[in-house]
Enzyme design. Structure first.
Site, PDB file in Angstrom:
ATOM      1  CB  ALA A 186      -0.859  -0.102   1.224  1.00  0.00           C
TER       2      ALA A 186
ATOM      3  N   GLY B  23       0.733  -5.152   0.746  1.00  0.00           N
ATOM      4  CA  GLY B  23      -0.322  -5.243  -0.301  1.00  0.00           C
ATOM      5  C   GLY B  23       0.066  -5.854  -1.653  1.00  0.00           C
TER       6      GLY B  23
ATOM      7  CD  GLU C 207      -2.377  -7.870   2.410  1.00  0.00           C
ATOM      8  OE1 GLU C 207      -2.034  -6.319   2.079  1.00  0.00           O
ATOM      9  OE2 GLU C 207      -2.681  -8.120   3.504  1.00  0.00           O
TER      10      GLU C 207
ATOM     11  CD  GLU D 238       1.288  -5.640   5.471  1.00  0.00           C
ATOM     12  OE1 GLU D 238       2.337  -6.626   5.819  1.00  0.00           O
ATOM     13  OE2 GLU D 238       0.694  -5.667   4.494  1.00  0.00           O
TER      14      GLU D 238
HETATM   15  N1  CAA Z   1       4.623   3.391  -0.300  1.00  0.00           N
HETATM   16  C1  CAA Z   1       4.857   4.515  -0.621  1.00  0.00           C
HETATM   17  N2  CAA Z   1       6.106   4.673  -1.264  1.00  0.00           N
HETATM   18  C2  CAA Z   1       7.110   3.669  -1.177  1.00  0.00           C
HETATM   19  C3  CAA Z   1       6.783   2.553  -0.764  1.00  0.00           C
HETATM   20  C4  CAA Z   1       5.365   2.388  -0.163  1.00  0.00           C
HETATM   21  N3  CAA Z   1       5.004   1.114   0.120  1.00  0.00           N
HETATM   22  N4  CAA Z   1       7.763   1.419  -1.018  1.00  0.00           N
HETATM   23  C5  CAA Z   1       8.611   2.349  -1.708  1.00  0.00           C
HETATM   24  N5  CAA Z   1       8.150   3.752  -1.705  1.00  0.00           N
HETATM   25  C6  CAA Z   1       9.017   4.746  -2.325  1.00  0.00           C
HETATM   26  C7  CAA Z   1       9.955   5.344  -1.620  1.00  0.00           C
HETATM   27  O1  CAA Z   1       9.663   6.173  -0.563  1.00  0.00           O
HETATM   28  C8  CAA Z   1      11.201   6.062  -2.451  1.00  0.00           C
HETATM   29  O2  CAA Z   1      10.582   7.016  -2.695  1.00  0.00           O
HETATM   30  P1  CAA Z   1      11.692   8.319  -2.677  1.00  0.00           P
HETATM   31  O3  CAA Z   1      12.588   8.215  -3.791  1.00  0.00           O
HETATM   32  O4  CAA Z   1      10.520   9.539  -2.938  1.00  0.00           O
HETATM   33  O5  CAA Z   1      12.067   8.256  -1.201  1.00  0.00           O
HETATM   34  C9  CAA Z   1      10.818   5.144  -3.727  1.00  0.00           C
HETATM   35  O6  CAA Z   1       9.792   4.270  -3.625  1.00  0.00           O
HETATM   36  C10 CAA Z   1      11.974   3.929  -3.663  1.00  0.00           C
HETATM   37  O7  CAA Z   1      12.086   3.228  -2.467  1.00  0.00           O
HETATM   38  P2  CAA Z   1      13.383   3.081  -1.528  1.00  0.00           P
HETATM   39  O8  CAA Z   1      14.463   4.157  -1.849  1.00  0.00           O
HETATM   40  O9  CAA Z   1      12.950   2.613  -0.298  1.00  0.00           O
HETATM   41  O10 CAA Z   1      14.093   1.678  -2.326  1.00  0.00           O
HETATM   42  P3  CAA Z   1      14.911   0.454  -1.754  1.00  0.00           P
HETATM   43  O11 CAA Z   1      15.389  -0.404  -2.718  1.00  0.00           O
HETATM   44  O12 CAA Z   1      16.195   1.347  -0.819  1.00  0.00           O
HETATM   45  O13 CAA Z   1      14.198  -0.252  -0.788  1.00  0.00           O
HETATM   46  C11 CAA Z   1      12.128  -1.625  -0.335  1.00  0.00           C
HETATM   47  C12 CAA Z   1      13.007  -1.094  -1.283  1.00  0.00           C
HETATM   48  C13 CAA Z   1      12.576  -2.636   0.712  1.00  0.00           C
HETATM   49  C14 CAA Z   1      10.797  -1.935  -0.916  1.00  0.00           C
HETATM   50  C15 CAA Z   1      11.599  -0.175   0.641  1.00  0.00           C
HETATM   51  O14 CAA Z   1      11.171   0.717  -0.370  1.00  0.00           O
HETATM   52  C16 CAA Z   1      10.410  -0.631   1.478  1.00  0.00           C
HETATM   53  O15 CAA Z   1      10.551  -1.038   2.579  1.00  0.00           O
HETATM   54  N6  CAA Z   1       9.224  -0.026   1.072  1.00  0.00           N
HETATM   55  C17 CAA Z   1       8.169  -0.416   2.062  1.00  0.00           C
HETATM   56  C18 CAA Z   1       7.575  -1.708   2.050  1.00  0.00           C
HETATM   57  C19 CAA Z   1       6.348  -1.950   2.933  1.00  0.00           C
HETATM   58  O16 CAA Z   1       6.660  -1.800   4.108  1.00  0.00           O
HETATM   59  N7  CAA Z   1       4.991  -2.360   2.478  1.00  0.00           N
HETATM   60  C20 CAA Z   1       3.952  -2.489   3.174  1.00  0.00           C
HETATM   61  C21 CAA Z   1       3.204  -1.237   3.018  1.00  0.00           C
HETATM   62  S1  CAA Z   1       1.741  -1.312   4.043  1.00  0.00           S
HETATM   63  C22 CAA Z   1       0.564  -2.190   3.315  1.00  0.00           C
HETATM   64  O17 CAA Z   1       0.622  -2.780   2.280  1.00  0.00           O
HETATM   65  C23 CAA Z   1      -0.739  -2.441   4.174  1.00  0.00           C
HETATM   66  C24 CAA Z   1      -1.512  -3.703   3.609  1.00  0.00           C
HETATM   67  O18 CAA Z   1      -1.675  -4.771   4.036  1.00  0.00           O
HETATM   68  C25 CAA Z   1      -2.660  -3.365   2.575  1.00  0.00           C
END
Ligand code: CAA
Length: 258
Positions: A65, A109, A112, A132
């Site tokens: 998400a 997500g 999912e 999450e």
């Molecule tokens: N939401 C919004 N933006 C996101 C994102 C997310 N889930 N995942 C990555 N991005 C964005 C980052 O903020 C970054 O943007 P900026 O360049 O503007 O800062 C860009 O994408 C690139 O990401 P990273 O610099 O973090 O890339 P990385 O290669 O260093 O790391 C990653 C990759 C490990 C996937 C890391 O981005 C990460 O941990 N992302 C979040 C994963 C996460 O927690 N997902 C769960 C979300 S909650 C959910 O899904 C609830 C549900 O059950 C429905």
């Protein structure tokens, strides 16, 4: 149809939906899930489409998400608007066969949505997880329900409670993934599988998908009874006559989807 956050195209009887927010690793913002819902509705109503492939980029299927969008929401807003039920579940509600072709991250997500598809073909670079818990919440779009059904309680607990990722090999061993292929071949292999499915009788493919999905909701006895009734009803189909005649005549069947 022009979209901002996804791309769609057709290849024969296969519809392809590519998640396309590279700047956010295909994080699932409201606009994206709205467009995905619309694209699925288009393919569902198109008689010339027999199967859909849902994919992302090489680096990321979907990183979950959109956290920046979710951050400002409150419980009442989420409860009243119920975005996961309204749009995300359109993938689970899609009645035709749909495959996820996953490369790179399928997190939160993203994992999912991939699990809402009928099966997952993963590249050898795929990484799955439900992180999450690192954000102070738990999975909210089926992670605590579909994941244990796919991979069992032990691994689902491990992934959801620690927030760790699992690679493609572990995901295949655990039963989350149907096949692993080299990253460069992912789309080609997924398209081949989808074309094969789309060449079958659409009615039978949809009923097969429905029957397998019902096995998660029904007792074994009810499920087997239900399967038998649908099997019996398929002898009303022109496609059953054609399929069995083609076998007897040693030729390929030509299904008309009725
Ligand atoms: N939401 C919004 N933006 C996101 C994102 C997310 N889930 N995942 C990555 N991005 C964005 C980052 O903020 C970054 O943007 P900026 O360049 O503007 O800062 C860009 O994408 C690139 O990401 P990273 O610099 O973090 O890339 P990385 O290669 O260093 O790391 C990653 C990759 C490990 C996937 C890391 O981005 C990460 O941990 N992302 C979040 C994963 C996460 O927690 N997902 C769960 C979300 S909650 C959910 O899904 C609830 C549900 O059950 C429905």
């Amino acid at each position: 149809m022009a979209y901002n956050t996804i791309q769609t195209r057709t290849e024969g009887r296969v519809g392809v939906i590519t998640l396309n927010r590279p700047e956010a690793l295909n994080a699932l913002c409201d606009e994206l899930t709205g467009e995905l819902t619309e694209a699925l509705a288009q393919f569902e109503s198109d008689d010339d489409i027999g199967c859909v492939v849902l994919t992302g980029s090489k680096k990321s299927f979907a990183a979950g998400a959109d956290i920046k969008e979710l951050q400002g929401r409150n419980a009442v807003d989420l409860y009243l608007n119920d975005p996961f039920a309204k749009s995300w579940e359109s993938v689970a509600r899609f009645r035709k066969p749909i495959l996820a072709a996953v490369s790179g991250y399928a997190l939160g997500g993203g994992c999912e949505i991939a699990m809402m598809c009928d099966f997952i073909i993963a590249s050898d670079t795929a990484k799955f997880g439900q992180p999450e818990i690192n954000l102070g919440v738990m999975p909210g779009a089926g992670g605590t329900q579909r994941l244990p059904r796919a991979i069992g309680k032990a691994k689902a607990m491990d992934l959801c409670l620690t927030g760790r990722m699992m690679d493609a090999e572990e995901a295949e061993r655990a039963g989350l993934v149907a096949r692993i292929v080299p990253a460069d071949e992912l789309l080609e292999v997924a398209l081949q599988a989808a074309e094969t499915i789309a060449s079958k009788s659409l009615v039978v493919a949809m009923q097969t998908k429905e029957a397998i999905n019902r096995s998660y909701e029904m007792t074994l006895d009810e499920g087997i009874r239900w399967e038998r009734r649908v099997f019996q009803s398929q002898f009303n189909l022109e496609d059953q006559k054609e399929g069995m005649a083609a076998f007897a005549e040693k030729r390929s069947p030509h299904f008309k989807h009725r």
